[in-house]
Scaffold this motif. Structure first.
Motif, PDB file in Angstrom:
ATOM      1  N   ILE A  48       0.842  -1.204   0.000  1.00 34.43           N
ATOM      2  CA  ILE A  48       0.000   0.000   0.000  1.00 34.43           C
ATOM      3  C   ILE A  48       0.872   1.247   0.000  1.00 34.43           C
ATOM      4  CG2 ILE A  48      -1.656   1.331   1.364  1.00 34.43           C
ATOM      5  CD1 ILE A  48      -2.733  -1.453   2.328  1.00 34.43           C
ATOM      6  N   ALA A  49       1.893   1.237   0.858  1.00 31.39           N
ATOM      7  CA  ALA A  49       2.774   2.400   0.970  1.00 31.39           C
ATOM      8  C   ALA A  49       3.429   2.700  -0.367  1.00 31.39           C
ATOM      9  CB  ALA A  49       3.840   2.154   2.037  1.00 31.39           C
ATOM     10  N   SER A  50       3.742   1.649  -1.087  1.00 30.05           N
ATOM     11  CA  SER A  50       4.391   1.822  -2.380  1.00 30.05           C
ATOM     12  C   SER A  50       3.394   2.337  -3.426  1.00 30.05           C
ATOM     13  CB  SER A  50       5.006   0.496  -2.811  1.00 30.05           C
ATOM     14  OG  SER A  50       5.648   0.649  -4.044  1.00 30.05           O
ATOM     15  N   THR A  51       2.201   1.748  -3.401  1.00 29.43           N
ATOM     16  CA  THR A  51       1.175   2.148  -4.369  1.00 29.43           C
ATOM     17  C   THR A  51       0.813   3.631  -4.217  1.00 29.43           C
ATOM     18  OG1 THR A  51       0.286  -0.077  -4.092  1.00 29.43           O
ATOM     19  CG2 THR A  51      -1.065   1.478  -5.337  1.00 29.43           C
ATOM     20  N   ASP A  56       9.197   5.862  -1.714  1.00 30.38           N
ATOM     21  CA  ASP A  56       9.555   5.969  -3.123  1.00 30.38           C
ATOM     22  C   ASP A  56       9.609   4.581  -3.753  1.00 30.38           C
ATOM     23  OD1 ASP A  56      10.603   6.351  -5.590  1.00 30.38           O
ATOM     24  OD2 ASP A  56      12.168   7.738  -4.942  1.00 30.38           O
ATOM     25  N   PRO A  57       8.676   4.256  -4.657  1.00 33.99           N
ATOM     26  CA  PRO A  57       8.644   2.912  -5.239  1.00 33.99           C
ATOM     27  C   PRO A  57       9.905   2.596  -6.054  1.00 33.99           C
ATOM     28  CG  PRO A  57       6.998   4.342  -6.260  1.00 33.99           C
ATOM     29  CD  PRO A  57       7.621   5.137  -5.184  1.00 33.99           C
ATOM     30  N   LEU A  58      10.584   3.592  -6.503  1.00 30.69           N
ATOM     31  CA  LEU A  58      11.808   3.366  -7.257  1.00 30.69           C
ATOM     32  C   LEU A  58      12.914   2.834  -6.350  1.00 30.69           C
ATOM     33  CD1 LEU A  58      12.015   3.836 -10.262  1.00 30.69           C
ATOM     34  CD2 LEU A  58      13.296   5.946  -9.799  1.00 30.69           C
ATOM     35  N   LEU A  59      12.906   3.302  -5.112  1.00 30.07           N
ATOM     36  CA  LEU A  59      13.922   2.870  -4.148  1.00 30.07           C
ATOM     37  C   LEU A  59      13.504   1.590  -3.436  1.00 30.07           C
ATOM     38  CD1 LEU A  59      15.028   6.190  -2.407  1.00 30.07           C
ATOM     39  CD2 LEU A  59      16.147   4.946  -4.270  1.00 30.07           C
ATOM     40  N   PHE A  60      12.255   1.567  -2.968  1.00 30.38           N
ATOM     41  CA  PHE A  60      11.860   0.466  -2.096  1.00 30.38           C
ATOM     42  C   PHE A  60      10.965  -0.566  -2.772  1.00 30.38           C
ATOM     43  CE2 PHE A  60      12.934   3.980   0.751  1.00 30.38           C
ATOM     44  CZ  PHE A  60      13.949   3.367   1.449  1.00 30.38           C
ATOM     45  N   LEU A 242      16.451  -1.637  -7.967  1.00 31.96           N
ATOM     46  CA  LEU A 242      16.363  -2.086  -6.579  1.00 31.96           C
ATOM     47  C   LEU A 242      15.448  -3.289  -6.429  1.00 31.96           C
ATOM     48  CD1 LEU A 242      17.949  -0.835  -4.248  1.00 31.96           C
ATOM     49  CD2 LEU A 242      17.732   0.726  -6.147  1.00 31.96           C
ATOM     50  N   THR A 243      14.543  -3.450  -7.372  1.00 26.41           N
ATOM     51  CA  THR A 243      13.671  -4.625  -7.336  1.00 26.41           C
ATOM     52  C   THR A 243      14.517  -5.900  -7.428  1.00 26.41           C
ATOM     53  OG1 THR A 243      11.941  -3.360  -8.421  1.00 26.41           O
ATOM     54  CG2 THR A 243      11.698  -5.761  -8.410  1.00 26.41           C
ATOM     55  N   LEU A 244      15.517  -5.839  -8.280  1.00 25.18           N
ATOM     56  CA  LEU A 244      16.422  -6.976  -8.429  1.00 25.18           C
ATOM     57  C   LEU A 244      17.148  -7.268  -7.107  1.00 25.18           C
ATOM     58  CD1 LEU A 244      17.668  -9.075 -10.294  1.00 25.18           C
ATOM     59  CD2 LEU A 244      19.335  -7.359 -11.033  1.00 25.18           C
ATOM     60  N   VAL A 245      17.534  -6.185  -6.424  1.00 18.50           N
ATOM     61  CA  VAL A 245      18.188  -6.353  -5.116  1.00 18.50           C
ATOM     62  C   VAL A 245      17.253  -7.093  -4.161  1.00 18.50           C
ATOM     63  CG1 VAL A 245      19.126  -5.145  -3.104  1.00 18.50           C
ATOM     64  CG2 VAL A 245      19.618  -4.305  -5.419  1.00 18.50           C
ATOM     65  N   PHE A 246      15.996  -6.670  -4.144  1.00 19.16           N
ATOM     66  CA  PHE A 246      15.045  -7.322  -3.236  1.00 19.16           C
ATOM     67  C   PHE A 246      14.788  -8.776  -3.627  1.00 19.16           C
ATOM     68  CE2 PHE A 246      13.826  -2.937  -2.028  1.00 19.16           C
ATOM     69  CZ  PHE A 246      13.934  -3.089  -0.661  1.00 19.16           C
TER      70      PHE A 246
END
Ligand code: ATP
Ligand code: MG
Lengths: 275, 256
Positions: A48-51, A56-60, A242-246
């Motif tokens: 939700i926080a990302s949506t 910041d969805p780009l970072l997290f 960062l998605t790849l990192v996660f």
């Protein structure tokens, strides 16, 4: 309600025992539910926080995007090699670290003189943050598999030696006296008493070393590798994906947990008849 | 020096030297033990009883003097000797059966025949049905009986008993005293017992060697008369003479 009641009290030997079982089972159930709720809340809140761009969805990133990327990469066959490389390095690293550490412990147990001589070196090496040796490993072994393994071994070997040697030394001297009265030679003192007494300690270092090996391998891959989950993290960071990192973190968490439980299972098997 | 004694201590002195200095554990101790005899070393804590047993077992070397077994100088451990420690020290990761084979294994005598003998001994102690159990499943008295079987399994002629009953409760201890004496007599073993329990010493022994401390020396030797030593230890305590011997030993221990 009767079937549920029966199921909760299964295996009872008396009314009281049944009540006890029921209470314990409900309690375990409650614990499990709570754990699940925390996980769902965490993932839900993150999503939700990302949506709504509270973060910041780009970072997290977000759980849905992480999952999507994971599945896409998995189906495209882009993950296998990384997972296999890292898991393989970790297994080799922690097994070698444990075995070599134990062997060194045996050698210094054998020679009192050597143990006195090596003592300060062990203390210094133990205090040393092993990851600081990274550049040396690259120089010595080149970038790649060997350097990463070396890192994983370095991180677990000294502590294994210290812990295992410590348990060798703490063997109750009366057990040694016992076999000496039968005329045991040093090698027999070791094989009949010292090693079996210390066996649980050696096995317990396995569990610690799995965790340490993960640290060594990931750091090693940060530094040198073109392959592996650690490499994927660094790569994702460099290209700002960062998605790849996660995704990598997620895979590491799953693999590390599975491996830890496997080791725990093996430990249980090996120590079955001990008290 | 030829003699008919099975064991002889000749002017044995032991001084332990460490960083902190010296401890004169025992000084000029001489005594001998005959075949089949049961001799007790009795004295307060620290008077060197365990040291004497360790010297006899060949585990430590005397600083001065010599110990002979069958006229042969003791220079190391020997298969003639079985040693029973204060606690059972059974190996928790081995079954009872594997525990009693320990000495046979170490001495390379693991023949089927010897193993059978060991199991027979276990049966004599009434513990055969426990052969596949682990030590943690047994009571203290049972464990000490297993330790006795382990000691006897290698068929030593001489048994050294270092306070083998002191970790047990009183009833178990009394029962075990009888069992040990009965077993040793039937098998014609020689024994040296260490204890600080006066009545145990009188009830079990043929002879008591009383030691005084700092450094450990022989103070007196008391021969136990046939009326007391013939019955098994439990019955010995009922003999009228027992009380007077108790007084005598007590006085020896407490007055200088
Ligand atoms: N390995 C050793 N190093 C130094 N001193 C020792 C050693 N073994 C025994 N001693 C000392 O020798 C003395 C006699 O010890 P020993 O164990 O023979 O006494 P003991 O009569 O068996 O006593 P206890 O009834 O408490 O068992 C003690 O003062 C002890 O501290
Ligand atoms: Mg002692």
């Amino acid at each position: 309600m009767k079937p549920l009641e029966d199921w909760l009290t299964r295996g009872k030997i008396s009314e009281e025992h049944g009540k006890y079982l029921k209470k314990e089972r409900l309690y375990s159930f409650l614990v499990g539910v709570s754990q699940l709720v925390i996980l769902i809340l965490f993932i839900g809140f993150w999503e939700i926080a990302s949506t709504y761009k509270w973060i910041d969805p780009l970072l997290f990133s977000s759980p849905s995007r992480i999952w999507e990327t994971f599945i896409t990469m998995l189906l495209a066959g882009e993950l296998h090699q990384h997972i296999i490389a890292t898991v393989w390095e970790t297994i080799v690293g922690f097994l070698l670290g444990t075995i070599l550490g134990t062997v060194i412990a045996i050698v210094i147990w054998w020679s009192k003189f050597l143990s006195r001589v090596l003592d300060p070196y062990l203390v210094v090496l133990n205090g040393m943050p092993k990851v600081a040796l990274g550049p040396l490993f690259i120089v010595a072994f080149g970038g790649g598999f060997m350097a990463t393994i070396a890192m994983a071994i370095a991180i677990s070997i000294v502590i294994t030696t210290i812990v295992v040697y410590g348990s060798f030394k703490e063997v109750d001297p009366n057990y040694i006296k016992l076999v000496q009265t039968f005329g045991a030679k040093k090698q027999q003192i070791f094989s009949k008493i010292v090693l079996p007494v210390s066996f649980p300690t050696i096995i317990s270092t396995l569990k610690v070393n799995v965790g340490l090996a993960w640290v060594g391998v990931i750091v090693g891959e940060f530094l040198v590798s073109k392959l592996g989950l650690g490499y994927l993290i660094i790569y994702g960071f460099q290209v700002f994906n960062l998605t790849l990192v996660f995704v990598s973190l997620f895979i590491i968490a799953v693999c590390a947990t599975i491996m830890y439980h496997l080791v725990q299972y093996v430990e249980k098997l090996l120590l079955k008849n001990r008290n | 020096m030829q003699s008919d004694h099975l064991i002889s201590f000749e002017h044995v002195t032991k001084t332990f030297i460490t960083w902190d200095g010296e401890t004169h554990a025992v000084e000029n101790v001489s005594f001998s033990v005959n075949e089949g005899e049961f001799v007790t070393l009795l004295g307060p804590s620290g008077c060197g009883k365990s040291t004497l047993l360790s010297i006899l077992a060949g585990l430590i070397k005397p600083t001065n003097g010599e110990v002979h077994i069958r006229n042969e100088k003791v220079t190391g451990t020997s298969k003639h000797i079985g040693y029973m420690l204060q606690q059972d020290y059974l190996l928790g990761w081995r079954t009872i059966k594997e525990n009693i084979f320990l000495g046979l294994e170490i001495q390379g005598l693991e023949t089927e025949q010897n193993q059978k003998k060991a199991l027979k001994l276990l049966a004599e102690m009434g513990l055969l049905s426990y052969k596949d159990h682990y030590p943690s499943q047994l009571s203290g008295g049972m464990r000490q009986r297993v330790a006795l079987v382990r000691t006897l399994a290698t068929n030593p002629d001489i048994l050294l008993l270092d306070e083998p009953f002191s970790a047990l409760d009183y009833q178990t201890k009394l029962k075990l005293e009888d069992l040990v004496i009965d077993t040793l007599r039937r098998k014609k073993k020689t024994a040296v017992l260490v204890t600080h329990d006066i009545s145990e010493a009188i009830a079990m022994s043929d002879r008591i060697i009383i030691l005084s401390p700092n450094p450990g020396r022989i103070k007196t030797v008391i021969e136990i008369p046939d009326v007391i030593r013939t019955p098994l230890p439990f019955a010995s305590r009922e003999v009228p003479e027992f009380q007077s011997y108790f007084q005598m030993v007590w006085k020896e221990l407490n007055y200088s």
